[in-house]
Scaffold this motif. Structure first.
Motif, mmCIF file in Angstrom:
data_model
loop_
_atom_site.group_PDB
_atom_site.id
_atom_site.type_symbol
_atom_site.label_atom_id
_atom_site.label_comp_id
_atom_site.label_asym_id
_atom_site.label_seq_id
_atom_site.Cartn_x
_atom_site.Cartn_y
_atom_site.Cartn_z
ATOM 1 N N UNK A 97 60.718 127.507 45.583
ATOM 2 C CA UNK A 97 60.893 127.074 46.975
ATOM 3 C C UNK A 97 60.889 128.286 47.905
ATOM 4 N N UNK A 98 61.537 129.362 47.467
ATOM 5 C CA UNK A 98 61.525 130.592 48.255
ATOM 6 C C UNK A 98 60.109 131.128 48.414
ATOM 7 N N UNK A 99 59.336 131.035 47.341
ATOM 8 C CA UNK A 99 57.951 131.521 47.353
ATOM 9 C C UNK A 99 57.140 130.790 48.419
ATOM 10 N N UNK A 100 57.308 129.482 48.486
ATOM 11 C CA UNK A 100 56.577 128.693 49.481
ATOM 12 C C UNK A 100 56.986 129.107 50.890
ATOM 13 N N UNK A 101 58.295 129.252 51.098
ATOM 14 C CA UNK A 101 58.777 129.660 52.415
ATOM 15 C C UNK A 101 58.330 131.050 52.795
ATOM 16 N N UNK A 102 58.319 131.950 51.830
ATOM 17 C CA UNK A 102 57.954 133.337 52.111
ATOM 18 C C UNK A 102 56.490 133.463 52.502
ATOM 19 N N UNK A 103 55.634 132.585 51.988
ATOM 20 C CA UNK A 103 54.204 132.669 52.280
ATOM 21 C C UNK A 103 53.902 132.374 53.745
ATOM 22 N N UNK A 104 54.811 131.639 54.388
ATOM 23 C CA UNK A 104 54.612 131.296 55.802
ATOM 24 C C UNK A 104 54.584 132.559 56.649
ATOM 25 N N UNK A 105 55.405 133.518 56.277
ATOM 26 C CA UNK A 105 55.503 134.770 57.031
ATOM 27 C C UNK A 105 55.118 135.934 56.120
ATOM 28 N N UNK A 106 53.998 135.809 55.471
ATOM 29 C CA UNK A 106 53.621 136.771 54.444
ATOM 30 C C UNK A 106 53.185 138.096 55.055
ATOM 31 N N UNK A 107 53.653 139.158 54.410
ATOM 32 C CA UNK A 107 53.272 140.519 54.795
ATOM 33 C C UNK A 107 52.237 140.997 53.780
ATOM 34 N N UNK A 108 51.027 141.302 54.261
ATOM 35 C CA UNK A 108 49.941 141.672 53.357
ATOM 36 C C UNK A 108 50.230 142.939 52.560
ATOM 37 N N UNK A 109 51.151 143.738 53.035
ATOM 38 C CA UNK A 109 51.476 144.977 52.327
ATOM 39 C C UNK A 109 52.215 144.705 51.017
ATOM 40 N N UNK A 110 52.930 143.613 50.958
ATOM 41 C CA UNK A 110 53.795 143.344 49.811
ATOM 42 C C UNK A 110 52.988 142.911 48.584
ATOM 43 N N UNK A 111 53.492 143.290 47.421
ATOM 44 C CA UNK A 111 52.932 142.780 46.170
ATOM 45 C C UNK A 111 53.252 141.298 45.991
ATOM 46 N N UNK A 112 54.421 140.905 46.523
ATOM 47 C CA UNK A 112 54.900 139.531 46.375
ATOM 48 C C UNK A 112 55.582 139.138 47.684
ATOM 49 N N UNK A 113 55.341 137.937 48.190
ATOM 50 C CA UNK A 113 55.974 137.530 49.453
ATOM 51 C C UNK A 113 57.494 137.600 49.431
ATOM 52 N N UNK A 114 58.101 137.502 48.237
ATOM 53 C CA UNK A 114 59.563 137.530 48.144
ATOM 54 C C UNK A 114 60.140 138.935 48.275
ATOM 55 N N UNK A 115 59.350 139.967 48.072
ATOM 56 C CA UNK A 115 59.854 141.341 48.111
ATOM 57 C C UNK A 115 60.410 141.658 49.500
ATOM 58 N N UNK A 116 61.482 142.455 49.519
ATOM 59 C CA UNK A 116 62.115 142.778 50.799
ATOM 60 C C UNK A 116 62.098 144.289 51.039
ATOM 61 N N UNK A 117 62.217 144.659 52.317
ATOM 62 C CA UNK A 117 62.063 146.054 52.728
ATOM 63 C C UNK A 117 63.320 146.873 52.419
ATOM 64 N N UNK A 118 63.096 148.057 51.858
ATOM 65 C CA UNK A 118 64.168 149.040 51.639
ATOM 66 C C UNK A 118 64.088 150.166 52.663
ATOM 67 N N UNK A 119 62.863 150.487 53.105
ATOM 68 C CA UNK A 119 62.651 151.567 54.088
ATOM 69 C C UNK A 119 61.427 151.219 54.918
#
Length: 442
Positions: A160-182
């Motif tokens: 479910x998170x995967x589906x939600x994350x794709x709505x605001x997908x960042x092309x830089x990420x390997x996976x839409x669920x990944x979050x920013x550290x820096x």
């Protein structure tokens, strides 16, 4: 002592890692504006938890941070043509004033993000080295799927998170669920040099590092508002698991949110109430009592009726205490006794996941006994016992009332007033009463 653990979704026995010390961390505010009354709820809830733990003989190291690096702080600094430090200092001072007004000053440390930037960068670098983080064009992301138990704290379904994350997908990420550290940036805001370029840390890393710096890699209790459960606390837990393969905290404790007349408090509804204004209007005790009036895991609804009830209760507490202390002072009696049965029932209620409602049953029973003793002659021992018991209960709840002691002159005047009334010398009695009222004796 039992507390509800968000992760297990059940009430558990609390067993400290290194008794009698207890490590308690509360996610503090991002300091870009004044604290609203909703922000005051965790202040009071976790201060109560500290006080209750201390009645069991624990030495509580209570840490609550300040997030003094954030885009909102930067925007406000640019708007006011000043520095981020000036903005954060202003609202840290305001927040401390609210905490003081709510009788919640038992804080061990209040670390700030800007104080631990080198440690944050080193932490992110370690995650990268171990394969849990990756850099793309200077931005560093955390690999969520490398942590097998991701989602177990907040009980999230990864698909479910995967589906939600794709709505605001960042092309830089390997996976839409990944979050920013820096995040690298060349904007006008405050930034730091790092192995990936000038930038700022992600929010979810900051608290982990401040916890590690203060306590080590595992703490007893991690607290915060329900709104922080996901993604903030889930992402904290994931980073801790990545480096140390165990939970960041033994217990995760979250307080529910706050409504105003049944509506969620928000700027769009125009119903945001600053805590400082609320306290100024109601007083410290009534505000704190109102914030404790609903169990911490249930949404608190503030209405005119709940406000009035809190104010009425505080007047009752203060009135009976003052009358009892006047009686004891007139008779030179110190309060040293305590009602063990009432005290035990009161504490046992609080040891059961901070059940203030059940504790209040003992509180009101104590007040009833005290009022009965005050109406009886030769019941000074009972007055002493119930006064001391009541003061202890109110102190655990964080409600503060002045200790009332008569001076020798006031004591003599009070006795003269009683004598004048008994002799039906109403003119003298009225004059003495006016003075005694002006001095707060009556």
């Amino acid at each position: 002592m039992k507390l509800f653990n968000t992760k297990s979704n059940q009430i558990e026995d609390f067993v400290p890692i290194n008794a009698p010390e207890v490590s308690l961390y509360l996610c503090g505010p991002t300091v870009y504006n004044y604290a609203h009354i909703g922000n005051a709820r965790p202040i009071v809830v976790f201060d109560l938890l500290r006080r209750v733990l201390e009645t069991k003989g624990y030495h509580v190291k209570f840490v609550s941070n300040y997030t003094d690096v954030d885009d909102k702080i930067i925007r406000k600094a640019l708007e006011e043509m000043t520095t981020e430090k000036e903005i954060s200092e202003r609202y840290i001072h305001a927040y401390e004033s609210v905490r003081q007004a709510l009788h919640a000053e038992g804080i061990y440390k209040t670390p700030r993000v800007t104080e631990v930037m080198d440690d944050i960068i080193a932490f992110i670098k370690e995650l990268e080295t171990k394969g849990y983080a990756y850099c793309v064009e200077g931005d560093v992301y955390f690999r969520v799927r490398n942590v097998s138990n991701y989602g177990t704290l907040s009980h999230q379904n990864l698909e479910a998170l995967q589906v939600g994350a794709r709505i605001d997908e960042n092309d830089k990420k390997e996976d839409p669920l990944d979050f920013a550290l820096w995040k690298v940036t060349d904007d006008a805001g405050i930034k730091w040099e790092s192995p990936w370029g000038m930038g700022r840390p992600g929010w979810h890393t900051e608290c982990v590092v401040m916890i590690y710096n203060t306590f080590g890699t595992r703490i007893d209790i991690h607290g915060g508002g329900q709104d922080l459960k996901f993604p903030h606390h889930e992402n904290e837990a994931a980073q801790a698991h990545a480096l140390h393969h165990h939970d960041l905290a033994n217990l995760w404790v979250h307080n529910a949110m706050l409504n105003i007349d049944g509506e969620k408090m928000s700027k769009s509804f125009g119903n945001v109430i600053w805590a400082k204004d609320f306290i100024e209007k109601l007083g410290s005790n009534a505000t704190r009592w109102l914030l404790l009036s609903t169990h911490y895991r249930i949404v608190l609804n503030i209405t005119d009726e709940t406000i009035q009830q809190a104010q009425n209760d505080i007047v009752k507490f203060e009135t009976v205490l003052k009358q009892a202390q006047r009686t004891l002072s007139l008779n030179h009696i110190e309060t040293s006794l305590i009602d063990e049965d009432l005290n035990r029932d009161f504490l046992n209620a609080l040891y059961d996941d901070l059940n203030v409602a059940n504790a209040t049953v003992s509180l009101y029973a104590c007040m009833k006994h005290l009022n009965q003793a005050l109406r009886q002659k030769d019941a000074l021992d009972a007055v002493s016992k119930y006064t001391n018991t009541l003061r202890f209960m109110l102190d655990v709840l964080g409600l503060e009332f002045d200790v009332f002691e008569l001076t020798q002159a006031q004591r003599e005047m009070y006795l003269q007033w009683l004598e004048a009334k008994a002799n039906r010398d109403f003119e003298t009695a009225d004059a003495l009463r006016n003075v005694l009222q002006a001095e707060g004796v009556l």
